[in-house]
Design a protein around this motif. Structure first.
Motif, PDB file in Angstrom:
ATOM      1  N   LEU A 215      20.063  15.012  16.614  1.00  0.00           N
ATOM      2  CA  LEU A 215      20.002  14.233  17.855  1.00  0.00           C
ATOM      3  C   LEU A 215      21.203  14.517  18.744  1.00  0.00           C
ATOM      4  O   LEU A 215      21.072  14.640  19.974  1.00  0.00           O
ATOM      5  N   TYR A 216      22.385  14.639  18.123  1.00  0.00           N
ATOM      6  CA  TYR A 216      23.588  14.950  18.896  1.00  0.00           C
ATOM      7  C   TYR A 216      23.480  16.339  19.528  1.00  0.00           C
ATOM      8  O   TYR A 216      23.820  16.524  20.711  1.00  0.00           O
ATOM      9  N   SER A 217      22.997  17.309  18.738  1.00  0.00           N
ATOM     10  CA  SER A 217      22.858  18.677  19.251  1.00  0.00           C
ATOM     11  C   SER A 217      21.926  18.700  20.453  1.00  0.00           C
ATOM     12  O   SER A 217      22.222  19.341  21.477  1.00  0.00           O
ATOM     13  N   TYR A 218      20.818  17.997  20.355  1.00  0.00           N
ATOM     14  CA  TYR A 218      19.850  18.028  21.455  1.00  0.00           C
ATOM     15  C   TYR A 218      20.306  17.210  22.660  1.00  0.00           C
ATOM     16  O   TYR A 218      19.910  17.505  23.790  1.00  0.00           O
ATOM     17  N   PHE A 238      14.523  25.362  27.890  1.00  0.00           N
ATOM     18  CA  PHE A 238      13.706  24.399  27.164  1.00  0.00           C
ATOM     19  C   PHE A 238      12.733  25.104  26.217  1.00  0.00           C
ATOM     20  O   PHE A 238      12.461  24.630  25.110  1.00  0.00           O
ATOM     21  N   SER A 239      12.177  26.232  26.655  1.00  0.00           N
ATOM     22  CA  SER A 239      11.180  26.936  25.852  1.00  0.00           C
ATOM     23  C   SER A 239      11.766  27.490  24.562  1.00  0.00           C
ATOM     24  O   SER A 239      11.054  27.640  23.566  1.00  0.00           O
ATOM     25  N   SER A 243       9.738  24.532  20.393  1.00  0.00           N
ATOM     26  CA  SER A 243       9.010  24.627  19.124  1.00  0.00           C
ATOM     27  C   SER A 243       9.784  23.931  18.003  1.00  0.00           C
ATOM     28  O   SER A 243       9.201  23.195  17.197  1.00  0.00           O
ATOM     29  N   HIS A 244      11.089  24.182  17.973  1.00  0.00           N
ATOM     30  CA  HIS A 244      11.905  23.567  16.923  1.00  0.00           C
ATOM     31  C   HIS A 244      11.923  22.051  17.059  1.00  0.00           C
ATOM     32  O   HIS A 244      11.829  21.326  16.060  1.00  0.00           O
ATOM     33  N   LEU A 245      12.006  21.564  18.271  1.00  0.00           N
ATOM     34  CA  LEU A 245      12.027  20.114  18.502  1.00  0.00           C
ATOM     35  C   LEU A 245      10.715  19.473  18.058  1.00  0.00           C
ATOM     36  O   LEU A 245      10.703  18.376  17.497  1.00  0.00           O
ATOM     37  N   SER A 249      10.261  16.739  15.074  1.00  0.00           N
ATOM     38  CA  SER A 249       9.549  15.476  15.307  1.00  0.00           C
ATOM     39  C   SER A 249       8.472  15.258  14.253  1.00  0.00           C
ATOM     40  O   SER A 249       8.281  14.131  13.759  1.00  0.00           O
ATOM     41  N   LEU A 250       7.765  16.314  13.903  1.00  0.00           N
ATOM     42  CA  LEU A 250       6.730  16.215  12.866  1.00  0.00           C
ATOM     43  C   LEU A 250       7.332  15.878  11.514  1.00  0.00           C
ATOM     44  O   LEU A 250       6.855  14.985  10.800  1.00  0.00           O
ATOM     45  N   PHE A 251       8.404  16.576  11.157  1.00  0.00           N
ATOM     46  CA  PHE A 251       9.022  16.404   9.839  1.00  0.00           C
ATOM     47  C   PHE A 251       9.556  14.990   9.664  1.00  0.00           C
ATOM     48  O   PHE A 251       9.238  14.294   8.694  1.00  0.00           O
TER      49      PHE A 251
END
Length: 312
Positions: A215-218, A238-239, A243-245, A249-251
């Protein structure tokens, strides 16, 4: 009731997702299809990254390892579940149960740390682009990967060793499709204080700290992107992390969903069904997310598949 020592325990009973006989063939084909999709999708991602020299960068190095770990941790649970459905058996040996617990926790832990490392990689790439190759050099990337594995090995080993100290009574039925740590601990007759303490401590240290780091990184990434003057530059930035974000979120979303469902419901079978999301669905979707949203991966996959078609 007289307690049985843990050395006398020879097997556990995995009750699975459903005891209805009519649903077993449906479950078999459904989970077999999902497992094959997970295995083949992640394998394609690995092959695409290994065979395309343009993808030999830190970001894709960690992505290939993430795909490998996704294959491993679904392989610790689903094949045994499929075998039990096919043979109409529910037994797993004591040693098999401990091994399944160990490797499942190991690979989930590595998955968690890799997502954190990948967030840091994106932070360096976007916030410090001029120093990216200096900071994310091959030696440092290998050290980060080694740290992911060492921390996960120690965490899994701690929980398995604590379970070895437990004594179990006669009721050894696990209302799950694999040996999940909490479910096994609940079957113990002896004191489980240290087991529960270890779960709380490791969940806090190895669960919330990586999440806070992501969260801090983003937050820093978003702040840096908003300072980019051109809309094209913002979209490109952003692109590279979209995908990583989505995978993060899924994990964490499915993981917290299972935790909340288990806290709200006393029905262990409901928790087992909810856990399918993070044990099966999430690793199955990861290659599709990266394959469909990442232009470099799509090009590498096309190149790989065309090469295979040509050679055939």
């Amino acid at each position: 009731m007289k307690q049985r020592n843990q050395t006398a325990v020879s097997e556990f009973i995995l009750l699975g997702l459903s005891e209805e006989g009519d649903l077993q063939p449906l479950l078999l084909w459904q989970f077999l299809s999902m497992y094959l999709l997970t295995f083949s999708g992640n394998l394609l991602i690995i092959l695409a990254i290994v065979t395309d020299s343009r993808l030999h960068t830190p970001m894709y190095f960690f992505l290939s390892n993430l795909s490998f770990v996704d294959i491993c941790y679904t392989s610790t649970t689903i094949p045994k579940m499929l075998l039990n459905i096919q043979t109409q058996g529910k037994v797993i040996t004591y040693a098999g149960c401990l091994s399944q617990m160990y490797f499942f926790m190991l690979f989930v832990g590595v998955d968690n740390f890799l997502l954190t490392v990948m967030a840091y990689d994106r932070f360096v790439a976007i916030c410090h682009p001029l120093h990216y190759m200096v900071i994310m050099n091959p030696k440092f990337c290998a050290s980060l990967l080694l740290a992911c594995w060492v921390l996960s090995v120690l965490d899994s080993l701690l929980h398995d060793l604590l379970v070895l100290q437990l004594s179990f009574c006669t009721k050894l039925e696990i209302p799950h499709f694999f040996c999940e740590l909490n479910q096994v601990i609940h079957l113990a007759c002896s004191d489980t204080f240290f087991n529960n303490l270890a779960i709380y401590l490791t969940s806090g240290l190895l669960g919330f700290i990586p999440l806070i780091s992501i969260l801090y990184s983003y937050s820093r990434i978003v702040t840096s992107i908003l300072k980019i003057p051109s809309s094209g530059g913002k979209y490109k930035a952003f692109s590279t992390c979209g995908s990583h974000l989505l995978v993060v979120s899924l994990f964490y979303g499915t993981g917290f969903g299972v935790y909340l469902s288990s806290a709200a419901s006393q029905n262990s079978r409901t928790t087992a069904i909810a856990s399918v999301m993070y044990t099966v669905v999430t690793p199955m979707l990861n290659p599709f997310i990266y394959g469909l949203r990442n232009r470099d991966i799509k090009l590498a996959l096309r190149k790989l598949l065309s090469r295979k078609t040509f050679s055939s």
